[in-house]
Motif scaffolding. Structure first.
Motif, PDB file in Angstrom:
ATOM      1  N   LYS A 278       0.849  -1.416   0.456  1.00  9.01           N
ATOM      2  CA  LYS A 278      -0.445   0.124  -0.025  1.00  9.01           C
ATOM      3  C   LYS A 278       0.890   1.383   0.245  1.00  9.01           C
ATOM      4  O   LYS A 278       0.374   2.365  -0.745  1.00  9.01           O
ATOM      5  N   PHE A 279       1.903   1.430   0.324  1.00 13.06           N
ATOM      6  CA  PHE A 279       2.950   2.453   0.764  1.00 13.06           C
ATOM      7  C   PHE A 279       3.517   2.769  -0.118  1.00 13.06           C
ATOM      8  O   PHE A 279       4.034   4.123  -1.217  1.00 13.06           O
ATOM      9  N   LYS A 280       3.778   1.697  -1.471  1.00 16.27           N
ATOM     10  CA  LYS A 280       4.747   1.811  -2.476  1.00 16.27           C
ATOM     11  C   LYS A 280       3.563   2.413  -3.476  1.00 16.27           C
ATOM     12  O   LYS A 280       3.745   3.230  -4.141  1.00 16.27           O
ATOM     13  N   ASP A 281       2.708   1.478  -3.310  1.00 14.22           N
ATOM     14  CA  ASP A 281       1.221   2.110  -4.456  1.00 14.22           C
ATOM     15  C   ASP A 281       1.116   3.740  -4.031  1.00 14.22           C
ATOM     16  O   ASP A 281       0.438   4.403  -5.156  1.00 14.22           O
ATOM     17  N   ALA A 282       1.116   3.939  -2.568  1.00 12.81           N
ATOM     18  CA  ALA A 282       0.857   5.101  -2.352  1.00 12.81           C
ATOM     19  C   ALA A 282       1.699   6.431  -2.946  1.00 12.81           C
ATOM     20  O   ALA A 282       1.837   7.639  -2.950  1.00 12.81           O
ATOM     21  N   GLY A 283       3.405   5.640  -3.192  1.00 12.37           N
ATOM     22  CA  GLY A 283       3.682   6.257  -3.954  1.00 12.37           C
ATOM     23  C   GLY A 283       5.046   7.302  -2.432  1.00 12.37           C
ATOM     24  O   GLY A 283       5.604   8.025  -2.666  1.00 12.37           O
ATOM     25  N   CYS A 284       5.419   6.655  -1.491  1.00  7.01           N
ATOM     26  CA  CYS A 284       5.993   6.493  -0.322  1.00  7.01           C
ATOM     27  C   CYS A 284       7.129   6.743  -0.645  1.00  7.01           C
ATOM     28  O   CYS A 284       8.053   5.434  -1.444  1.00  7.01           O
ATOM     29  N   ALA A 285       8.078   7.432  -0.292  1.00  3.79           N
ATOM     30  CA  ALA A 285       9.681   7.504  -0.823  1.00  3.79           C
ATOM     31  C   ALA A 285       9.892   5.969   0.005  1.00  3.79           C
ATOM     32  O   ALA A 285       9.461   5.855   1.127  1.00  3.79           O
ATOM     33  N   GLN A 286      11.310   5.389  -0.517  1.00  6.08           N
ATOM     34  CA  GLN A 286      11.119   3.985  -0.392  1.00  6.08           C
ATOM     35  C   GLN A 286      12.076   4.295   1.146  1.00  6.08           C
ATOM     36  O   GLN A 286      11.911   3.348   2.003  1.00  6.08           O
ATOM     37  N   ALA A 287      12.738   5.270   1.200  1.00  5.04           N
ATOM     38  CA  ALA A 287      14.012   4.932   2.799  1.00  5.04           C
ATOM     39  C   ALA A 287      12.970   5.151   3.394  1.00  5.04           C
ATOM     40  O   ALA A 287      12.681   5.202   5.020  1.00  5.04           O
ATOM     41  N   ASP A 288      11.299   5.833   3.590  1.00  7.19           N
ATOM     42  CA  ASP A 288      10.727   6.446   4.544  1.00  7.19           C
ATOM     43  C   ASP A 288      10.084   4.670   5.102  1.00  7.19           C
ATOM     44  O   ASP A 288       9.338   4.176   5.967  1.00  7.19           O
ATOM     45  N   ILE A 289      10.114   3.998   3.669  1.00  4.44           N
ATOM     46  CA  ILE A 289       9.357   2.147   3.832  1.00  4.44           C
ATOM     47  C   ILE A 289      10.657   1.281   4.691  1.00  4.44           C
ATOM     48  O   ILE A 289       9.607   0.223   5.456  1.00  4.44           O
TER      49      ILE A 289
END
Length: 303
Positions: A278-289
């Motif tokens: 879900k985070f990736k689909d939302a466009g969250c930065a990989q560093a934040d994930i």
């Protein structure tokens, strides 16, 4: 902040605070007041001026419809448009009313505390407490009532539907705390009833987010900026779409649910994997994930 205005000297005439301004007089507002107002709106989740725009547009359409040269058919169309604007303004008022209760609930539940990074969540994400359980429960119920009322006024008011799902997430966090599953350590005895209630709320929130995503209209493709930022200047940050915001909220719900299950020694990895998607689909930065994964209780327990 500016220094307080001194009181008038003895015998001096009192100034009239309500006196009208001179025609050419300019009123200057201190920058700190504007900054405070912006911060207040950001934390409360309220667009304090949106209803004014809707109200103005509604009145404008009404006035246009009443002009004598306008035909009956055109007037009916204008009045229908005005009605929609006032309908949205009414729904927005109820939504903002609910946001006030939601803000109060979070304040009472989190107490404004910033936990150390290792306690889960990004810096600034407060750990929930159940010290004011009844107060928070009452506030969440009042918020729910306002959101439901907003949807009764305008059934396609998506912000209210999203807020109802988010309210379930906040209640699940409260129930986790009441069960003894929040904070630095898990208490020796876990309230199984509260833990089951929290699990039900997490699951219900995910179902609500699924429904909301299916209701959102197709997003318009954003136009690329005509001019590239000048050297040394940063490109303006893009406002996340409503879909992206829902995906992040959904991801947060799955993340917290997986942490609760990890504390209970139950299967938690599939929930965390789904949260990352879900985070990736939302466009969250990989560093934040990656940073979020480092502080997940289940991940840390395996190291």
């Amino acid at each position: 902040p500016p220094a307080p205005t001194p009181a008038p000297a003895a015998g001096a005439p009192a100034t009239d605070a309500a006196a009208p301004l001179a025609p050419n007089e300019v009123v200057e507002i201190d920058e700190w007041i504007l900054d405070f107002a912006a911060l207040f709106r950001e934390h409360l989740g309220i667009d304090a001026e949106a209803h004014l725009d809707l109200h103005a547009e509604g009145l404008e359409k009404c006035n246009e419809a009443l002009e004598s040269p306008v035909s009956m058919a055109a007037a009916d169309e204008m009045l229908a448009g005005a009605s929609l604007k006032f309908q949205e303004a009414a729904a927005l008022a109820l939504f903002n009313w609910g946001n006030v209760h939601m803000c109060a609930a979070r304040k009472a539940m989190d107490g404004g505390r910033d936990p150390p990074l290792e306690e889960g969540g990004p810096p600034g994400a407060a750990i929930a407490t159940a010290d004011k359980f009844d107060e928070v429960t009452d506030r969440l119920a009042q918020a729910e009532g306002r959101y439901v009322a907003a949807l009764e006024v305008k059934p396609d008011f998506h912000d209210a539907s999203i807020a109802l799902a988010q309210r379930r997430y906040e209640r699940a966090r409260l129930l986790c705390a009441a069960a003894g599953l929040s904070g630095a350590t898990t208490s020796g005895s876990v309230d199984a009833k509260r833990a089951d209630e929290a699990e039900s709320e997490f699951n219900a929130a995910c179902k609500d987010f699924t429904t909301v995503l299916g209701q959102l209209p197709e997003e318009e493709k954003k136009e690329k900026p005509k001019e590239a930022p000048k050297e040394g200047e940063e490109a303006p940050a893009e406002e996340p779409s409503m879909k992206a915001q829902v995906l992040v909220m959904w991801g947060n719900t799955l993340f917290e649910h997986s942490q609760m299950r990890a504390r209970l020694k139950k299967e938690w990895k599939p929930l965390l994997d789904d949260a990352v998607v879900k985070f990736k689909d939302a466009g969250c930065a990989q560093a934040d994930i990656d940073q979020a994964l480092k502080v997940h209780r289940g991940v840390r327990a395996e190291k």
